[in-house]
Design a protein around this motif. Structure first.
Motif, PDB file in Angstrom:
ATOM      1  N   VAL A 270     -49.997 -34.917  10.178  1.00  0.00           N
ATOM      2  CA  VAL A 270     -49.564 -33.397  10.127  1.00  0.00           C
ATOM      3  C   VAL A 270     -48.088 -33.008  10.647  1.00  0.00           C
ATOM      4  CG1 VAL A 270     -50.226 -31.156  10.104  1.00  0.00           C
ATOM      5  CG2 VAL A 270     -51.918 -32.740  10.013  1.00  0.00           C
ATOM      6  N   THR A 271     -47.380 -32.573   9.894  1.00  0.00           N
ATOM      7  CA  THR A 271     -46.007 -32.312  10.050  1.00  0.00           C
ATOM      8  C   THR A 271     -45.860 -30.820  11.019  1.00  0.00           C
ATOM      9  OG1 THR A 271     -45.362 -31.264   8.228  1.00  0.00           O
ATOM     10  CG2 THR A 271     -45.073 -33.558   8.079  1.00  0.00           C
ATOM     11  N   LEU A 272     -44.831 -30.645  11.630  1.00  0.00           N
ATOM     12  CA  LEU A 272     -44.839 -29.482  12.417  1.00  0.00           C
ATOM     13  C   LEU A 272     -44.647 -28.025  11.131  1.00  0.00           C
ATOM     14  CD1 LEU A 272     -44.362 -27.848  14.980  1.00  0.00           C
ATOM     15  CD2 LEU A 272     -41.955 -27.922  14.792  1.00  0.00           C
ATOM     16  N   PHE A 273     -44.278 -28.402  10.073  1.00  0.00           N
ATOM     17  CA  PHE A 273     -44.252 -27.464   9.039  1.00  0.00           C
ATOM     18  C   PHE A 273     -45.733 -27.140   8.810  1.00  0.00           C
ATOM     19  CE2 PHE A 273     -44.077 -25.957   4.682  1.00  0.00           C
ATOM     20  CZ  PHE A 273     -43.536 -24.834   4.763  1.00  0.00           C
ATOM     21  N   GLU A 274     -46.312 -27.901   8.583  1.00  0.00           N
ATOM     22  CA  GLU A 274     -47.712 -27.545   7.977  1.00  0.00           C
ATOM     23  C   GLU A 274     -48.625 -27.241   9.325  1.00  0.00           C
ATOM     24  OE1 GLU A 274     -49.368 -30.934   5.161  1.00  0.00           O
ATOM     25  OE2 GLU A 274     -48.576 -32.045   6.919  1.00  0.00           O
ATOM     26  N   LYS A 275     -48.493 -27.466  10.646  1.00  0.00           N
ATOM     27  CA  LYS A 275     -49.147 -26.731  11.544  1.00  0.00           C
ATOM     28  C   LYS A 275     -48.740 -25.313  11.669  1.00  0.00           C
ATOM     29  CE  LYS A 275     -49.462 -30.846  14.696  1.00  0.00           C
ATOM     30  NZ  LYS A 275     -48.897 -31.497  15.991  1.00  0.00           N
ATOM     31  N   ILE A 276     -47.587 -25.108  11.420  1.00  0.00           N
ATOM     32  CA  ILE A 276     -47.278 -23.580  11.574  1.00  0.00           C
ATOM     33  C   ILE A 276     -47.687 -22.824  10.387  1.00  0.00           C
ATOM     34  CG2 ILE A 276     -45.362 -21.873  11.138  1.00  0.00           C
ATOM     35  CD1 ILE A 276     -45.001 -23.272  13.873  1.00  0.00           C
ATOM     36  N   VAL A 277     -47.898 -23.275   9.136  1.00  0.00           N
ATOM     37  CA  VAL A 277     -48.369 -22.787   7.976  1.00  0.00           C
ATOM     38  C   VAL A 277     -49.914 -22.494   8.409  1.00  0.00           C
ATOM     39  CG1 VAL A 277     -48.675 -22.813   5.582  1.00  0.00           C
ATOM     40  CG2 VAL A 277     -46.302 -23.317   6.716  1.00  0.00           C
ATOM     41  N   LYS A 278     -50.452 -23.781   8.226  1.00  0.00           N
ATOM     42  CA  LYS A 278     -52.066 -23.872   8.362  1.00  0.00           C
ATOM     43  C   LYS A 278     -52.671 -23.344   9.440  1.00  0.00           C
ATOM     44  CE  LYS A 278     -51.894 -27.480   4.690  1.00  0.00           C
ATOM     45  NZ  LYS A 278     -52.301 -28.746   4.256  1.00  0.00           N
ATOM     46  N   GLU A 279     -52.103 -23.845  10.677  1.00  0.00           N
ATOM     47  CA  GLU A 279     -53.033 -23.578  11.939  1.00  0.00           C
ATOM     48  C   GLU A 279     -52.702 -22.430  12.522  1.00  0.00           C
ATOM     49  OE1 GLU A 279     -52.628 -27.131  14.412  1.00  0.00           O
ATOM     50  OE2 GLU A 279     -53.273 -28.581  12.850  1.00  0.00           O
ATOM     51  N   LYS A 280     -51.265 -22.234  12.572  1.00  0.00           N
ATOM     52  CA  LYS A 280     -50.835 -20.858  13.242  1.00  0.00           C
ATOM     53  C   LYS A 280     -51.195 -19.443  12.458  1.00  0.00           C
ATOM     54  CE  LYS A 280     -46.938 -18.743  15.770  1.00  0.00           C
ATOM     55  NZ  LYS A 280     -45.548 -18.895  16.307  1.00  0.00           N
ATOM     56  N   TYR A 281     -50.783 -19.650  11.177  1.00  0.00           N
ATOM     57  CA  TYR A 281     -50.946 -18.526  10.470  1.00  0.00           C
ATOM     58  C   TYR A 281     -52.054 -18.587   9.471  1.00  0.00           C
ATOM     59  CZ  TYR A 281     -46.388 -17.080  12.416  1.00  0.00           C
ATOM     60  OH  TYR A 281     -45.230 -16.683  13.109  1.00  0.00           O
ATOM     61  N   THR A 284     -52.286 -20.557   2.761  1.00  0.00           N
ATOM     62  CA  THR A 284     -52.472 -21.554   1.931  1.00  0.00           C
ATOM     63  C   THR A 284     -51.314 -22.435   1.555  1.00  0.00           C
ATOM     64  OG1 THR A 284     -54.339 -20.417   1.048  1.00  0.00           O
ATOM     65  CG2 THR A 284     -53.455 -22.206  -0.299  1.00  0.00           C
ATOM     66  N   HIS A 285     -51.184 -23.546   1.796  1.00  0.00           N
ATOM     67  CA  HIS A 285     -49.890 -24.466   1.391  1.00  0.00           C
ATOM     68  C   HIS A 285     -49.922 -24.972   0.256  1.00  0.00           C
ATOM     69  CE1 HIS A 285     -46.861 -27.938   2.524  1.00  0.00           C
ATOM     70  NE2 HIS A 285     -46.324 -27.014   1.712  1.00  0.00           N
ATOM     71  N   PHE A 286     -49.486 -24.654  -0.704  1.00  0.00           N
ATOM     72  CA  PHE A 286     -49.603 -25.072  -2.310  1.00  0.00           C
ATOM     73  C   PHE A 286     -48.434 -26.411  -2.334  1.00  0.00           C
ATOM     74  CE2 PHE A 286     -48.677 -25.374  -6.934  1.00  0.00           C
ATOM     75  CZ  PHE A 286     -49.888 -25.633  -7.369  1.00  0.00           C
ATOM     76  N   LEU A 287     -48.828 -27.549  -2.741  1.00  0.00           N
ATOM     77  CA  LEU A 287     -47.789 -28.586  -3.271  1.00  0.00           C
ATOM     78  C   LEU A 287     -47.673 -28.638  -4.714  1.00  0.00           C
ATOM     79  CD1 LEU A 287     -48.667 -31.430  -0.263  1.00  0.00           C
ATOM     80  CD2 LEU A 287     -46.748 -29.513  -0.530  1.00  0.00           C
ATOM     81  N   ILE A 288     -46.325 -28.774  -5.192  1.00  0.00           N
ATOM     82  CA  ILE A 288     -46.326 -28.621  -6.725  1.00  0.00           C
ATOM     83  C   ILE A 288     -46.717 -30.209  -6.922  1.00  0.00           C
ATOM     84  CG2 ILE A 288     -44.711 -26.934  -6.799  1.00  0.00           C
ATOM     85  CD1 ILE A 288     -42.453 -28.721  -7.259  1.00  0.00           C
TER      86      ILE A 288
END
Length: 317
Positions: A270-281, A284-288
């Motif tokens: 898991v990248t730091l970007f995903e941790k901020i988006v999914k865990e902290k806030y 929903t992270h949508f990948l094209i």
């Protein structure tokens, strides 16, 4: 040796001599001339005088012969013979263009089969003539089946681009403000006009952009590196700012591509970007899909606009 004068009304006039061997000589200078072909003159004359032009060609063919006339009019013997034959059968009425529309169908579909095709089309509006032929096991061609569907008014006209844009505007109106953000990174190192200034003043290498799908609002950040750390800092600043204004981050969808600055495509870390988006806030992270940049068309179009109108420094004339 005789003189042929062709063209009446607005038709071009060509005064030449014809010898038995078909040589073209200018009546004034006596030198050979390059003349327009039959098809070129037909286009120049237009539909109004083309019958007159053909009548003159037929009269010259009857007077001087078909082959010399074909050389004179820069066309084939077959064409001259065709118009001479039609003139001999139907006189001047035979010099008009014949309709290419089919007057009858060799294999006509019976009424019972037509009703079956129409019923199948109404039940499955997305099926074409080929699919209906295969499902119903018909021996008729798909062209005939398509004609039945078209005569029944079951083929919708092709939607125009401006109509699609209006439909997309209606879709956007139904969305909530700040409900979806498209995020992407733009390289600033591939802009020649900006690269000189970047070297001198040590400007950043990348531009991180987030665009709201509903309103088109833009949030920008510059970075010296393309990494998940840079995008994580950017998304953290953005979401914390929206949270301070009373917007619940859990109702926001973050849409990105599959770049290494957002996810780790090689392994499951898991990248730091995903941790901020999914865990902290807890967003929903949508990948094209892969190799589908049009899915991020809103932010991509903004990158094109900002490059043309801001980063490319042009001198006004």
């Amino acid at each position: 040796m005789g003189v042929i004068e062709t063209g009446r009304g607005n038709a071009p006039v060509m005064n030449t001599y014809i010898k038995k061997n078909g040589c073209h000589l200018d009546r004034i200078s006596g030198y050979a001339t390059v003349m327009n072909t039959y098809m070129e003159n037909k286009i120049i004359i237009g539909s109004q005088d083309v019958e007159t032009y053909r009548l003159q060609m037929v009269q010259d063919a009857l007077k001087y012969g078909i082959k010399p006339c074909a050389r004179q009019y820069q066309t084939t013997v077959k064409t001259v013979r065709k118009w001479v034959k039609r003139y001999q059968q139907y006189k001047e009425d035979g010099l008009n263009d014949l309709s290419r529309k089919k007057t009858h169908c060799l294999i006509k579909i019976d009424k019972e089969t037509e009703l079956q095709i129409i019923k199948c089309r109404k039940a499955h509006p997305g099926w074409g003539a080929r699919r209906i032929k295969e499902v119903l096991e018909l021996n008729f061609s798909h062209v005939s089946i398509h004609r039945v569907i078209k005569d029944a008014g079951l083929i919708l006209p092709k939607r125009k681009k401006y109509k699609k844009r209006k439909d997309m505007q209606e879709v956007r109106k139904q969305k909530k403000v700040f409900s979806r953000f498209q995020i992407d990174i733009k390289y600033l190192t591939d802009i020649p006009e900006f690269e000189i200034w970047r070297w001198e003043h040590h400007f950043p290498l990348y531009l991180i952009s987030a665009r709201d799908y509903k309103t088109g609002a833009i949030y920008l950040a510059y970075s010296y590196e393309k990494s998940s750390t840079a995008t994580a800092l950017f998304i953290n600043y953005l979401l914390s700012s929206l949270q301070n204004y009373g917007i619940n981050p859990q109702t926001i969808i973050i849409q990105t591509d599959n770049g290494k600055e957002f996810i780790n495509p090689t392994d499951r870390k898991v990248t730091l970007f995903e941790k901020i988006v999914k865990e902290k806030y807890q967003e929903t992270h949508f990948l094209i899909p892969y190799r589908r940049p049009t899915w991020n068309s809103d932010v991509e179009s903004f990158h094109n606009i900002i490059e043309e109108e801001f980063f490319i420094l042009r001198k006004t004339e």
